[in-house]
Design a protein around this motif. Structure first.
Motif, PDB file in Angstrom:
ATOM      1  N   ASP A 209      -4.659 -56.742 -55.681  1.00 25.79           N
ATOM      2  CA  ASP A 209      -3.682 -57.609 -56.349  1.00 25.79           C
ATOM      3  C   ASP A 209      -3.182 -58.687 -55.388  1.00 25.79           C
ATOM      4  OD1 ASP A 209      -3.842 -55.980 -58.610  1.00 25.79           O
ATOM      5  OD2 ASP A 209      -2.108 -54.775 -58.021  1.00 25.79           O
ATOM      6  N   ILE A 210      -2.905 -58.268 -54.154  1.00 27.25           N
ATOM      7  CA  ILE A 210      -2.407 -59.204 -53.147  1.00 27.25           C
ATOM      8  C   ILE A 210      -3.401 -60.350 -52.951  1.00 27.25           C
ATOM      9  CG2 ILE A 210      -1.920 -59.484 -50.679  1.00 27.25           C
ATOM     10  CD1 ILE A 210       0.374 -58.134 -52.119  1.00 27.25           C
ATOM     11  N   TRP A 211      -4.674 -59.990 -52.792  1.00 26.48           N
ATOM     12  CA  TRP A 211      -5.679 -61.027 -52.543  1.00 26.48           C
ATOM     13  C   TRP A 211      -5.977 -61.852 -53.790  1.00 26.48           C
ATOM     14  CZ3 TRP A 211      -6.530 -63.313 -48.352  1.00 26.48           C
ATOM     15  CH2 TRP A 211      -6.369 -62.645 -47.130  1.00 26.48           C
ATOM     16  N   THR A 212      -5.886 -61.235 -54.958  1.00 27.26           N
ATOM     17  CA  THR A 212      -6.069 -62.001 -56.193  1.00 27.26           C
ATOM     18  C   THR A 212      -4.989 -63.069 -56.308  1.00 27.26           C
ATOM     19  OG1 THR A 212      -7.113 -60.120 -57.320  1.00 27.26           O
ATOM     20  CG2 THR A 212      -6.165 -61.852 -58.712  1.00 27.26           C
ATOM     21  N   PHE A 213      -3.746 -62.708 -56.023  1.00 25.88           N
ATOM     22  CA  PHE A 213      -2.631 -63.656 -56.081  1.00 25.88           C
ATOM     23  C   PHE A 213      -2.818 -64.778 -55.057  1.00 25.88           C
ATOM     24  CE2 PHE A 213       1.658 -65.073 -54.931  1.00 25.88           C
ATOM     25  CZ  PHE A 213       2.253 -65.255 -56.170  1.00 25.88           C
ATOM     26  N   ILE A 214      -3.148 -64.409 -53.825  1.00 24.96           N
ATOM     27  CA  ILE A 214      -3.322 -65.410 -52.768  1.00 24.96           C
ATOM     28  C   ILE A 214      -4.424 -66.402 -53.136  1.00 24.96           C
ATOM     29  CG2 ILE A 214      -4.172 -65.725 -50.395  1.00 24.96           C
ATOM     30  CD1 ILE A 214      -2.651 -63.155 -49.661  1.00 24.96           C
ATOM     31  N   ARG A 215      -5.522 -65.898 -53.650  1.00 25.23           N
ATOM     32  CA  ARG A 215      -6.660 -66.768 -53.925  1.00 25.23           C
ATOM     33  C   ARG A 215      -6.479 -67.537 -55.230  1.00 25.23           C
ATOM     34  NH1 ARG A 215     -12.049 -64.508 -53.740  1.00 25.23           N
ATOM     35  NH2 ARG A 215     -12.652 -66.392 -52.646  1.00 25.23           N
ATOM     36  N   GLU A 216      -5.805 -66.949 -56.192  1.00 21.94           N
ATOM     37  CA  GLU A 216      -5.535 -67.681 -57.440  1.00 21.94           C
ATOM     38  C   GLU A 216      -4.605 -68.863 -57.199  1.00 21.94           C
ATOM     39  OE1 GLU A 216      -6.300 -67.663 -60.843  1.00 21.94           O
ATOM     40  OE2 GLU A 216      -8.039 -66.601 -60.078  1.00 21.94           O
ATOM     41  N   LEU A 217      -3.609 -68.675 -56.334  1.00 19.68           N
ATOM     42  CA  LEU A 217      -2.661 -69.749 -56.065  1.00 19.68           C
ATOM     43  C   LEU A 217      -3.108 -70.639 -54.914  1.00 19.68           C
ATOM     44  CD1 LEU A 217      -0.916 -67.876 -57.898  1.00 19.68           C
ATOM     45  CD2 LEU A 217       1.045 -68.645 -56.559  1.00 19.68           C
ATOM     46  N   ASN A 218      -4.201 -70.258 -54.254  1.00 21.42           N
ATOM     47  CA  ASN A 218      -4.754 -71.015 -53.127  1.00 21.42           C
ATOM     48  C   ASN A 218      -3.725 -71.150 -52.001  1.00 21.42           C
ATOM     49  OD1 ASN A 218      -6.580 -72.391 -51.573  1.00 21.42           O
ATOM     50  ND2 ASN A 218      -7.034 -73.956 -53.112  1.00 21.42           N
ATOM     51  N   ILE A 219      -3.219 -70.007 -51.547  1.00 21.78           N
ATOM     52  CA  ILE A 219      -2.207 -69.953 -50.496  1.00 21.78           C
ATOM     53  C   ILE A 219      -2.905 -69.833 -49.144  1.00 21.78           C
ATOM     54  CG2 ILE A 219      -0.200 -68.713 -49.609  1.00 21.78           C
ATOM     55  CD1 ILE A 219       0.046 -67.451 -52.451  1.00 21.78           C
ATOM     56  N   PRO A 220      -2.698 -70.753 -48.225  1.00 21.39           N
ATOM     57  CA  PRO A 220      -3.274 -70.608 -46.882  1.00 21.39           C
ATOM     58  C   PRO A 220      -2.753 -69.341 -46.206  1.00 21.39           C
ATOM     59  CG  PRO A 220      -2.540 -72.857 -47.243  1.00 21.39           C
ATOM     60  CD  PRO A 220      -2.005 -72.047 -48.389  1.00 21.39           C
ATOM     61  N   TYR A 221      -3.630 -68.671 -45.453  1.00 18.34           N
ATOM     62  CA  TYR A 221      -3.289 -67.383 -44.835  1.00 18.34           C
ATOM     63  C   TYR A 221      -3.835 -67.337 -43.415  1.00 18.34           C
ATOM     64  CZ  TYR A 221      -8.043 -66.644 -46.620  1.00 18.34           C
ATOM     65  OH  TYR A 221      -9.376 -66.784 -46.902  1.00 18.34           O
ATOM     66  N   CYS A 222      -3.450 -66.329 -42.674  1.00 11.95           N
ATOM     67  CA  CYS A 222      -3.872 -66.192 -41.276  1.00 11.95           C
ATOM     68  C   CYS A 222      -5.388 -66.072 -41.191  1.00 11.95           C
ATOM     69  CB  CYS A 222      -3.212 -64.971 -40.649  1.00 11.95           C
ATOM     70  SG  CYS A 222      -3.646 -64.691 -38.919  1.00 11.95           S
ATOM     71  N   VAL A 223      -5.992 -66.803 -40.267  1.00 15.36           N
ATOM     72  CA  VAL A 223      -7.445 -66.885 -40.148  1.00 15.36           C
ATOM     73  C   VAL A 223      -8.087 -65.546 -39.805  1.00 15.36           C
ATOM     74  CG1 VAL A 223      -7.514 -67.481 -37.683  1.00 15.36           C
ATOM     75  CG2 VAL A 223      -9.274 -68.374 -39.225  1.00 15.36           C
ATOM     76  N   LEU A 224      -7.345 -64.606 -39.247  1.00 20.81           N
ATOM     77  CA  LEU A 224      -7.939 -63.308 -38.912  1.00 20.81           C
ATOM     78  C   LEU A 224      -8.495 -62.602 -40.137  1.00 20.81           C
ATOM     79  CD1 LEU A 224      -5.402 -61.866 -36.291  1.00 20.81           C
ATOM     80  CD2 LEU A 224      -7.687 -62.798 -35.864  1.00 20.81           C
ATOM     81  N   TYR A 225      -7.922 -62.856 -41.291  1.00 18.51           N
ATOM     82  CA  TYR A 225      -8.422 -62.217 -42.505  1.00 18.51           C
ATOM     83  C   TYR A 225      -9.832 -62.681 -42.848  1.00 18.51           C
ATOM     84  CZ  TYR A 225      -3.729 -60.401 -43.361  1.00 18.51           C
ATOM     85  OH  TYR A 225      -2.531 -59.730 -43.260  1.00 18.51           O
ATOM     86  N   ASP A 226     -10.202 -63.869 -42.442  1.00 16.92           N
ATOM     87  CA  ASP A 226     -11.560 -64.340 -42.685  1.00 16.92           C
ATOM     88  C   ASP A 226     -12.558 -63.719 -41.706  1.00 16.92           C
ATOM     89  OD1 ASP A 226     -11.026 -65.895 -44.887  1.00 16.92           O
ATOM     90  OD2 ASP A 226     -10.733 -67.739 -43.741  1.00 16.92           O
ATOM     91  N   ARG A 227     -12.060 -63.022 -40.704  1.00 15.19           N
ATOM     92  CA  ARG A 227     -12.924 -62.394 -39.706  1.00 15.19           C
ATOM     93  C   ARG A 227     -13.045 -60.891 -39.911  1.00 15.19           C
ATOM     94  NH1 ARG A 227     -10.200 -65.391 -34.473  1.00 15.19           N
ATOM     95  NH2 ARG A 227     -10.323 -67.518 -35.305  1.00 15.19           N
ATOM     96  N   GLY A 228     -12.603 -60.396 -41.060  1.00 14.47           N
ATOM     97  CA  GLY A 228     -12.780 -58.987 -41.379  1.00 14.47           C
ATOM     98  C   GLY A 228     -11.590 -58.107 -41.094  1.00 14.47           C
ATOM     99  N   TYR A 229     -10.507 -58.679 -40.587  1.00 16.29           N
ATOM    100  CA  TYR A 229      -9.279 -57.893 -40.395  1.00 16.29           C
ATOM    101  C   TYR A 229      -8.596 -57.737 -41.749  1.00 16.29           C
ATOM    102  CZ  TYR A 229      -9.729 -58.815 -35.363  1.00 16.29           C
ATOM    103  OH  TYR A 229     -10.173 -58.886 -34.064  1.00 16.29           O
ATOM    104  N   THR A 230      -8.146 -56.524 -42.051  1.00 16.64           N
ATOM    105  CA  THR A 230      -7.513 -56.286 -43.347  1.00 16.64           C
ATOM    106  C   THR A 230      -6.069 -55.830 -43.232  1.00 16.64           C
ATOM    107  OG1 THR A 230      -8.447 -54.042 -43.359  1.00 16.64           O
ATOM    108  CG2 THR A 230      -9.680 -55.754 -44.540  1.00 16.64           C
ATOM    109  N   SER A 231      -5.671 -55.356 -42.055  1.00 16.12           N
ATOM    110  CA  SER A 231      -4.301 -54.928 -41.792  1.00 16.12           C
ATOM    111  C   SER A 231      -3.985 -55.340 -40.371  1.00 16.12           C
ATOM    112  CB  SER A 231      -4.155 -53.412 -41.965  1.00 16.12           C
ATOM    113  OG  SER A 231      -2.850 -52.971 -41.647  1.00 16.12           O
ATOM    114  N   LEU A 232      -2.968 -56.167 -40.180  1.00 14.86           N
ATOM    115  CA  LEU A 232      -2.727 -56.784 -38.878  1.00 14.86           C
ATOM    116  C   LEU A 232      -1.652 -56.048 -38.092  1.00 14.86           C
ATOM    117  CD1 LEU A 232      -2.785 -60.581 -39.830  1.00 14.86           C
ATOM    118  CD2 LEU A 232      -4.679 -59.107 -39.106  1.00 14.86           C
TER     119      LEU A 232
END
Length: 285
Positions: A209-232
């Motif tokens: 749900d969290i990622w659906t919301f972020i991607r639906e609204l096109n919210i910029p997020y920390c770049v680590l998530y694009d590198r496979g990190y899921t919990s910081l």
């Protein structure tokens, strides 16, 4: 925001709808205009009718979360409210919902943004990318943020001493997080902890749900998530999630290589994970 701070503009989950432009840009907007923009995008998302079951579920979660936040705004004055923010995906969603609720309640004018208080409890060994993202959030979203590098209980005690007006703190805890299973939307702190009301607007959101919301609204997020990190967490106890490893084997989990993750990634992005209980597989604790 710099290229090392945020992930690529979030594409729509099913690549068919969703806004093309990022929710926020490198140039900060006046606070009322920022909150109005966030409100309008969330309103458009909530008004969408022809959606998948997943999106319908997130729409309902969004409505529920906004109701919780608006109840908090009814029960507490702005100087009494703060938000726990560490640049992670959950508190990012919480921040966006909070700013939307401020607009809905007519609380964005007359310097109200000075009351958007945030407390940032750093990891003992924070990632540079997280530090940069938090700093950019302060600039882009107009946050009044104090940071503490110490254990959580001591950090909250110091924060309440430093900002004695705060009576309640909105937290991005979800039910599948450690110690989140039995929490309610409004929960006083446990015995022995600094006294304040914990407010959990996204407590019943799932990871997807969290990622659906972020991607639906096109919210910029920390770049680590694009590198496979899921919990910081911190650099010594947080790794890319092995469940997202490309060509993983039982004996070897590939590492991200290259400078600033610009080479071919060895892990898929965080938003490709689905199972709540795999979210923390990259954490040592």
């Amino acid at each position: 925001m710099t290229a090392t701070t945020t992930g690529a503009p979030a594409a729509n989950v099913d690549a068919s709808n969703g806004p093309a432009s990022p929710l926020v840009s490198n140039t900060p907007l006046p606070f009322p205009q920022l909150c109005a923009r966030i409100h309008d995008r969330i309103a458009a998302f909530l008004e969408s009718k022809d959606e998948s079951p997943r999106l319908k579920s997130v729409q309902e979660q969004t409505r529920t979360s906004l109701e919780i936040i608006e109840k908090a705004l009814d029960e507490y004055s702005l100087p009494e409210l703060s938000l726990a923010y560490n640049g992670g995906k959950d508190c990012l969603v919480l921040l966006i919902l909070y700013l939307c609720a401020l607009h809905r309640k007519g609380l964005t004018g007359n310097g109200s943004h000075d009351a958007v208080k945030c407390v940032y409890i750093q990891a003992a060994d924070p990632f540079d990318e997280v530090e940069e993202f938090v700093a950019s959030s302060v600039k882009i979203y107009g946050l009044s943020l104090l940071e503490y590098n110490k254990p959580m209980k001591a950090a909250f005690a110091d924060y309440l001493h430093d900002v004695p007006s705060v009576k309640a703190i909105l937290v991005g805890t979800r039910r599948t997080d450690p110690h989140g299973e039995h929490l309610k939307a409004f929960d006083p702190t446990d015995h022995g902890w600094p006294l304040f009301m914990r407010i959990h607007p996204v407590i019943d959101w799932h990871y997807v749900d969290i990622w659906t919301f972020i991607r639906e609204l096109n919210i910029p997020y920390c770049v680590l998530y694009d590198r496979g990190y899921t919990s910081l967490g911190g650099t010594t106890d947080t790794h890319p999630n092995p469940a997202l490893a490309r060509q993983a084997s039982a004996n070897h989990v590939p590492k991200v290589n290259g400078t600033n993750g610009t080479s071919t990634p060895k892990f898929r992005p965080a938003y490709e994970l689905v199972d709540d209980y795999e979210e923390r597989l990259g954490r040592d604790r």
